[in-house]
Motif scaffolding. Structure first.
Motif, PDB file in Angstrom:
ATOM      1  N   ASN A 135      25.507  78.605  16.271  1.00 24.28           N
ATOM      2  CA  ASN A 135      26.051  78.208  17.538  1.00 24.28           C
ATOM      3  C   ASN A 135      26.884  77.086  17.662  1.00 24.28           C
ATOM      4  O   ASN A 135      27.379  76.614  16.418  1.00 24.28           O
ATOM      5  CB  ASN A 135      24.818  77.549  18.402  1.00 24.28           C
ATOM      6  CG  ASN A 135      24.129  76.416  17.786  1.00 24.28           C
ATOM      7  OD1 ASN A 135      24.720  75.723  17.134  1.00 24.28           O
ATOM      8  ND2 ASN A 135      22.785  76.340  17.579  1.00 24.28           N
ATOM      9  N   THR A 181      27.986  81.777  18.418  1.00 23.74           N
ATOM     10  CA  THR A 181      26.967  82.557  19.571  1.00 23.74           C
ATOM     11  C   THR A 181      27.087  81.504  20.607  1.00 23.74           C
ATOM     12  O   THR A 181      26.926  80.496  20.526  1.00 23.74           O
ATOM     13  CB  THR A 181      25.606  82.883  19.056  1.00 23.74           C
ATOM     14  OG1 THR A 181      24.981  81.653  18.575  1.00 23.74           O
ATOM     15  CG2 THR A 181      25.862  83.879  17.979  1.00 23.74           C
ATOM     16  N   GLY A 182      26.594  82.043  21.716  1.00 27.56           N
ATOM     17  CA  GLY A 182      26.462  81.260  22.906  1.00 27.56           C
ATOM     18  C   GLY A 182      26.724  82.282  24.228  1.00 27.56           C
ATOM     19  O   GLY A 182      26.569  83.398  24.051  1.00 27.56           O
ATOM     20  N   ASP A 185      30.610  84.796  23.186  1.00 23.71           N
ATOM     21  CA  ASP A 185      30.271  84.780  21.556  1.00 23.71           C
ATOM     22  C   ASP A 185      31.784  84.939  21.012  1.00 23.71           C
ATOM     23  O   ASP A 185      32.482  85.772  21.609  1.00 23.71           O
ATOM     24  CB  ASP A 185      29.578  85.884  20.971  1.00 23.71           C
ATOM     25  CG  ASP A 185      27.976  86.064  21.633  1.00 23.71           C
ATOM     26  OD1 ASP A 185      27.534  85.110  21.111  1.00 23.71           O
ATOM     27  OD2 ASP A 185      27.726  87.008  22.378  1.00 23.71           O
ATOM     28  N   HIS A 200      22.239  87.544  28.051  1.00 26.53           N
ATOM     29  CA  HIS A 200      21.593  87.058  29.102  1.00 26.53           C
ATOM     30  C   HIS A 200      21.082  85.894  28.647  1.00 26.53           C
ATOM     31  O   HIS A 200      20.529  85.555  27.709  1.00 26.53           O
ATOM     32  CB  HIS A 200      20.167  88.033  29.749  1.00 26.53           C
ATOM     33  CG  HIS A 200      19.785  87.654  31.026  1.00 26.53           C
ATOM     34  ND1 HIS A 200      18.722  86.648  30.887  1.00 26.53           N
ATOM     35  CD2 HIS A 200      20.268  88.089  32.286  1.00 26.53           C
ATOM     36  CE1 HIS A 200      18.623  86.642  32.500  1.00 26.53           C
ATOM     37  NE2 HIS A 200      18.963  87.395  32.895  1.00 26.53           N
ATOM     38  N   LEU A 203      17.741  85.316  26.460  1.00 23.44           N
ATOM     39  CA  LEU A 203      17.937  84.975  25.203  1.00 23.44           C
ATOM     40  C   LEU A 203      17.771  83.710  24.561  1.00 23.44           C
ATOM     41  O   LEU A 203      17.266  83.530  23.344  1.00 23.44           O
ATOM     42  CB  LEU A 203      19.344  85.642  24.542  1.00 23.44           C
ATOM     43  CG  LEU A 203      19.592  87.098  24.480  1.00 23.44           C
ATOM     44  CD1 LEU A 203      20.839  87.349  24.597  1.00 23.44           C
ATOM     45  CD2 LEU A 203      18.887  87.743  23.341  1.00 23.44           C
ATOM     46  N   GLY A 208      14.922  82.135  17.655  1.00 22.52           N
ATOM     47  CA  GLY A 208      15.497  82.973  16.836  1.00 22.52           C
ATOM     48  C   GLY A 208      16.107  84.193  17.417  1.00 22.52           C
ATOM     49  O   GLY A 208      16.643  85.075  16.366  1.00 22.52           O
ATOM     50  N   GLY A 210      19.284  83.600  17.828  1.00 19.66           N
ATOM     51  CA  GLY A 210      20.382  83.268  17.126  1.00 19.66           C
ATOM     52  C   GLY A 210      20.223  83.660  15.509  1.00 19.66           C
ATOM     53  O   GLY A 210      21.188  84.325  14.968  1.00 19.66           O
ATOM     54  N   CYS A 211      19.056  83.470  15.173  1.00 20.67           N
ATOM     55  CA  CYS A 211      18.778  83.959  13.605  1.00 20.67           C
ATOM     56  C   CYS A 211      18.891  85.529  13.583  1.00 20.67           C
ATOM     57  O   CYS A 211      19.599  86.165  12.748  1.00 20.67           O
ATOM     58  CB  CYS A 211      17.257  83.777  13.325  1.00 20.67           C
ATOM     59  SG  CYS A 211      16.860  82.080  13.636  1.00 20.67           S
TER      60      CYS A 211
END
Ligand SMILES: Nc1ncnc2c1ncn2[C@@H]1O[C@H](COP(=O)(O)OP(=O)(O)OP(=O)(O)O)[C@@H](O)[C@H]1O
Ligand SMILES: Cc1ncsc1CCO
Length: 296
Positions: A135, A181-182, A185, A200, A203, A208, A210-211
């Motif tokens: 992130n 990410t965010g 992206d 959305h 998320l 997780g 992001g993982c």
């Protein structure tokens, strides 16, 4: 709209979904089960092997390697370095998730060691690709700026232009492909920038995701089976991974009652998502040398 490009993307996505690429993870113990099920639903084959005594054997049979420092321990940090070196020398692409990297000296030193191994291998052949997926707070740290994350989370507000500059700086400073990410992206190698605005806010309410974005990138960058080659770059493959995840999330939220059913729906959508025209429509932008052009 570039129809050829879309045809290539579509063919590659279908290849990945049938490919059962073996993705070796050394990852955190909060989200491990989610990642394993997510990789399966998306067409891969997950493998979580952590002990130093066997990580090199695991890398030797893998198509990609994920290193996620979410619940880093002294023993797993050692395993990561061993696995990383083995991957680099055996042509296995690696994706690093620097979860909460600014939180402690231990995390910082571990990431620093991996990055310095990577930079020492510059010019050595074969050396595969290292991608970093995280992130904005984590990228801020990698870009050489101060750490503003909170725990392992990174709620940072950036203006649109600032985000791209941040990701580009992180890419240039680390020599890696960056997947930031965010809400938006940003995927970049420091020269080319692919920006995607799908997904959305739900998320962020499932730990997780992001993982899992990291695992998806590894699945899409994984070595392909003999006879299943692709001309797509690692950068493009990373962007496709994020596209599939975020498009699946958009579908998943339609019938979700909250984060619980959303997470379940997400697995179902990753498995079932059709690569019809609508997947490719919308907010994918490709920027090169300051000029913005849409690739569709
Ligand atoms: N507000 C948002 N709107 C749309 N998509 C989002 C939003 N926030 C995050 N995402 C998507 O969620 C996924 C996870 O990104 P995020 O930046 O939340 O990861 P993270 O903070 O590292 O998560 P974690 O630490 O829980 O694994 C990405 O695919 C991203 O596109
Ligand atoms: C909550 C949490 N703590 C360490 S790792 C992790 C999962 C999200 O990164």
């Amino acid at each position: 709209m570039n129809k050829n490009r879309v045809q290539e993307w579509k063919a590659f996505v279908e290849q990945v979904r049938k490919g059962r690429s073996l993705v070796h993870h050394i990852t955190n113990n909060v989200t491990m089960n989610f990642l394993a099920n997510g990789v399966l639903a998306a067409g891969g084959s997950p493998m979580m092997v952590h002990d130093a005594i066997e990580v090199e054997d695991a890398v030797a049979v893998s198509d990609a390697l994920v290193l996620n420092i979410g619940t880093l321990e002294v023993a797993t940090a050692k395993s990561m370095v061993l696995a990383f070196k083995k991957a680099m020398h055996s042509g296995v692409p690696v994706v690093l998730d620097p979860v909460g990297v600014g939180l402690s000296k231990f995390r910082q030193e571990t990431v620093k060691e991996l990055l310095s191994e990577y930079s020492e291998l510059k010019g050595v052949s074969p050396r595969t690709i290292l991608t970093i997926c995280g992130n904005a707070a984590e990228m801020k740290f990698l870009a050489g700026l101060s750490w503003e994350g909170r725990g392992v989370d990174g709620d940072l507000d950036f203006a649109e232009g600032g985000l791209i500059e941040l990701a580009v700086t992180a890419a240039k400073r680390t020599g890696c492909i960056i997947v930031m990410t965010g809400e938006t992206d940003v995927v970049t190698d420091g020269e080319t920038v692919i920006e995607l605005s799908h997904g959305h806010p739900m998320l962020s309410l499932v730990t997780g995701t992001g993982c899992f974005a990291t695992s998806m990138v590894a699945l899409y960058q994984a070595n392909q089976k003999a006879g299943s080659t692709t001309n797509l770059s690692f950068l493009e493959r990373a962007a496709l991974a994020i596209l599939m995840l975020t498009k699946a999330a958009e579908e998943a939220v339609q019938t979700a009652k909250g984060p619980g059913s959303f997470q379940q729906n997400l697995l179902d959508e990753l498995y079932a998502l059709e690569t019809t025209e609508s997947i490719w429509q919308g907010n994918i932008h490709w920027k090169e040398q300051q000029s913005l052009k849409e690739i569709r």
